[in-house]
Design an enzyme around this catalytic site. Sequence first.
Site, PDB file in Angstrom:
ATOM      1  N   ASP A 102      42.888  36.743  31.684  1.00 24.22           N
ATOM      2  CA  ASP A 102      42.978  38.099  32.350  1.00 24.22           C
ATOM      3  C   ASP A 102      42.017  38.144  33.686  1.00 24.22           C
ATOM      4  OD1 ASP A 102      44.209  40.902  32.442  1.00 24.22           O
ATOM      5  OD2 ASP A 102      41.925  41.261  32.170  1.00 24.22           O
ATOM      6  N   GLU A 147      40.212  36.497  43.078  1.00 20.22           N
ATOM      7  CA  GLU A 147      41.062  37.825  43.008  1.00 20.22           C
ATOM      8  C   GLU A 147      41.155  38.878  43.994  1.00 20.22           C
ATOM      9  OE1 GLU A 147      40.442  38.164  37.970  1.00 20.22           O
ATOM     10  OE2 GLU A 147      39.046  39.461  39.145  1.00 20.22           O
ATOM     11  N   HIS A 150      44.171  41.068  35.552  1.00 17.93           N
ATOM     12  CA  HIS A 150      42.796  41.767  35.334  1.00 17.93           C
ATOM     13  C   HIS A 150      42.980  43.147  34.833  1.00 17.93           C
ATOM     14  CE1 HIS A 150      38.287  41.035  36.676  1.00 17.93           C
ATOM     15  NE2 HIS A 150      38.646  41.984  35.714  1.00 17.93           N
ATOM     16  N   ARG A 168      35.460  36.431  32.980  1.00 21.09           N
ATOM     17  CA  ARG A 168      35.357  35.824  34.432  1.00 21.09           C
ATOM     18  C   ARG A 168      36.005  34.480  34.657  1.00 21.09           C
ATOM     19  NH1 ARG A 168      34.587  40.390  35.265  1.00 21.09           N
ATOM     20  NH2 ARG A 168      33.292  41.526  36.581  1.00 21.09           N
TER      21      ARG A 168
END
Length: 341
Positions: free
Chosen positions: A282, A287, A308, A258
């Site tokens: 990532d 997001e 992600h 996260r």
Amino acid sequence: MLFRVTFTTEAQRATEVTQRNSKSSNMERIVFLERNTVQSSFRQPDFDHEWIEYGESLQDQVVDRLRGATIVISNKLALREPDLACLPELKLIAIAATGFDCVDLDYCRRHGIAVCNVRGYAANSVSEHVLMLMLALRRNLLAYREDVQQGGWQQSKQFCLYTHKLHDLRGSTLGVIGFGAIGKAMARLGESIGMRVLISEQKDATAIREGRTPFAETLRESDVVTLHCPLTDDTQDMLGRAEFEMMKRDALLINTARGGLVDVQALIEALQDGGIAGAAFDALREEPPRAGNPLLELNLPNFIVTPHVAWASDEAMQALADQLIDNLEAFVRGQPRNLVT
């Protein structure tokens, strides 16, 4: 069975799919708010139900789309008290992911709403993604790719263009922070290629469990630190300036968990000032990220961002879909599993 497909004209151009497999008065109404986040097939649950799915949903559409629902399948949309309070029939929130920071667990506990997640489905996918990022940074992949694109190799006076240092992973130390299914898979993968693996104890732990290494010691000794813990009040900004100062100057940080685990400004300073050798993320705090995100504006060969997707191999997504339906069926049988509250 009735099957209906409707293409809406909303901004998200969501797809609504409704399926009914029974006229029973005990039928569960299942609403999948973010179907397009899982690109795999779902078998139909083996109980009387109505299934409604939307490709995408906006936050302000949540309440209207969930009216009358007894089960919601969600991924990253926030399900907080103001919305949940409008949904008295809701019995189960089935998260199509492992992380559950998007759900108001306190409200769910107080009002008897079960919350379950999927676990371990992406252990191979994420750990392999981490390995890819570690190798790319240790071997300066992006810098060498840029050199070739700029004609550096073509102008070289010898067969080899050696403009950036290269390091092996074998013999280096991997610090794993977060030791769930993915952390365990990462530890096994690190050991398989000859890395020394340290399993970090929790940051503020007063006792060190057998087989664990104190948090600060993990940071000081690791050549690569990889994060695999959930985002909670205790882990928010877990790595900041003080933690980067503990790390080796030639260390790498990999975050496939996260974005909120790391203080963004402290990370940028550590990368720009040489506090650490590189990082790869990532997951970001917001997001999808929007224009002006400071990490996306970093144009550094020692910083990699992937969107992600560490979890998203075909194999992992199908495992997720199968486990999610297993969770629904177990709940309806009165044997709930993978509960987070």
